[in-house]
Design a protein around this motif. Structure first.
Motif: not given
Length: 497
Positions: A207-220, A469-476
């Motif tokens: 499941x490529x999407x699962x691996x991506x989500x577990x590591x915080x990637x936005x997409x595959x 700043x909100x963009x940065x906080x959202x990524x964190x």
């Protein structure tokens, strides 16, 4: 040494290639490799490719490796890289039956490119944080100098009066776009190549999407070939840093001029000054020279990234793996030092307000307004008004008159004698047209030099900084949420059924 006596690795290959790259990987890959291995073990178990016991054994081994720290994985000739060093340790800890399954449905190719993206995004967020801090420092400084007059320059010559705040607001506009460029680089980079394996994918039902989500990637990344061949996540970083370097270098060029004794416009704080070993009077603002040099270094590193990605095969290649580490990570590390140091300089520097005000109207910088006044008050076409004022300036320079020496009467006489024009302009209007403060105050259109107009621009820039700043906080927050999810999945696998 006889060729028959040589085995892998050749001593020079070991010295110049394997050992330095192993050291780089210890710095930048250790934590990402632990996270990627954990996510892969969780995914393999969730998809039923390995047993729960196998996953638990792998996760316990990874916990032991983390507890030992990066120093526990020492370079040994023949092991080749950090990946094999960690895999060997995991197999030793979990046993061959379990430890050997961590590389199921995976290659060093897709893992390596994933690790670069994981390491890069940490440095990108740090760079964005530091850039926002510099923008905040500059904006606060500009707000203190809304009415600080100064000469604005074109072609390195005094052109028109403006304010220090108006100048800084212009610098801030470029830095805001640099922020957007780094955000774009983040978006390109934060995509998962995992699942591509060597380049064609795998026959295991992962499941490529699962691996991506577990590591915080936005997409595959949709194409497995692109997953191991792409380099635009690297060149996007290089492009953003190149633009940032150019923008900061131009500001630094001005700062170095303003900090000279001849200019005396800017006072760099004593904590950044160095003395001469022989000349007792010297107080050298060398921090600006260090900044200039490091900006050049960052630009060179960024351009090196582009050159190293250029003209290589589209696929897995060392050019954009270990070989690019010094340029890629080095450029962001250099950028971090530049941004933090620059913010500290701005926070402590002072402006010689009176000297700048005295120079703002020197050199006939206000005479554009005099030409405009002749259009408004006397009905002259602008080109004719321009000629009249040019003749007045020429007369003043020939007679060695300063702007303060000029009067409406002199203007009228020059216009009549040199151009045959009869002009009637009140002296009050004439003097107002040559006044630097009045010149600036009249530029009240959106984005103009007038204090109120500049204050509006600075307010809008403050609002944009808050958005960023909100963009940065959202990524964190998104990365923390992914970490928490991965940790919960690990905890569930390690809890007895």
């Amino acid at each position: 040494m006889a060729r028959a006596d040589l085995s892998f690795p050749h001593p020079l290959y070991d010295k110049f290639v394997l050992q330095p790259f192993f050291a780089d990987a210890q710095v930048y890959y250790f934590a990402p490799m632990l996270a990627a291995n954990r996510a892969h073990a969780v995914m393999l178990s969730t998809c039923g490719i390995i047993s729960r016991d196998n996953a638990a054994a792998l996760l316990n081994a990874l916990a032991h490796v983390e507890a030992q720290g990066v120093a526990g994985l020492r370079y040994r000739a023949g092991v080749e890289d950090l990946f094999f060093a960690m895999e060997n340790e995991i197999i030793a800890l979990a046993g061959a039956a379990h430890g050997g399954n961590l590389q199921l449905a995976r290659s060093r190719n897709d893992l390596g490119y994933a690790l670069t993206r994981l390491a890069l995004r940490t440095l990108l967020l740090e760079a964005l944080d530091d850039l926002l801090s510099l923008r905040e420092s500059l904006r606060e400084f500009a707000c203190m100098h809304l009415r600080t007059l100064m000469p604005g320059y074109t072609h390195t010559q005094p052109a028109q009066p403006t304010t220090f705040a108006h100048y800084i607001a212009g610098v801030l506009a470029g830095l805001a776009r640099d922020t957007a460029r780094l955000q774009f680089a983040w978006a390109t980079n934060n995509q998962s190549p995992l699942g591509a394996a060597a380049l064609t994918g795998t026959a295991f039902p992962i499941d490529r999407a699962l691996s991506a989500r577990l590591l915080g990637f936005d997409s595959v990344m949709h194409s497995t070939y692109d997953s191991i061949g792409a380099s635009d996540n690297l060149t996007d970083v290089a492009g953003a840093l190149s633009s940032l370097a150019v923008n900061l270098s131009r500001f630094t060029k001005d700062m170095l001029f303003w900090a000279t004794q001849e200019s005396g416009a800017v006072n760099i704080h004593n904590s950044f000054l160095q003395i001469s070993s022989i000349m007792p009077q010297k107080r050298n603002p060398v921090v600006l020279e260090h900044l200039r040099a490091r900006i050049s270094r960052m630009l060179a590193q960024a351009q090196g990234i582009v050159l190293q990605c250029h003209n290589i095969p589209f696929g897995d290649t060392q050019d954009i793996e270990d070989e690019i580490f010094p340029l890629l990570f080095g450029s962001l590390e250099t950028g971090k030092a530049i941004l933090q140091l620059y913010a500290a300089v701005v926070d402590t520097m002072e402006i010689n307000v009176q000297r700048l005000r005295a120079r703002a109207g020197a050199g006939f910088t206000t005479v554009t307004e005099l030409a405009d006044t002749l259009v408004r008050e006397c009905g002259l076409p602008f080109r004719q008004a321009h000629n009249v004022v040019a003749a007045l300036v020429g007369h003043a320079q020939a007679e060695r008159l300063s702007p303060a020496d000029l009067t409406a009467e002199i203007l009228q006489r020059v216009a009549a004698d040199q151009l045959g024009l009869e002009i009637s302009l009140a002296d009050a209007a004439f003097q107002r047209a040559l006044d630097a403060q009045a010149f600036v105050d009249s530029r009240s259109l959106h984005g103009g030099a007038a204090p109120a107009a500049t204050a509006d621009v600075l307010a809008a820039q403050h609002a944009q900084i808050q958005v960023d700043r909100r963009w940065l906080d959202a990524r964190h927050n998104a990365l923390r949420a992914a970490d928490e999810w991965l940790n919960n999945e690990i905890a569930a696998l390690l809890t007895p059924a």
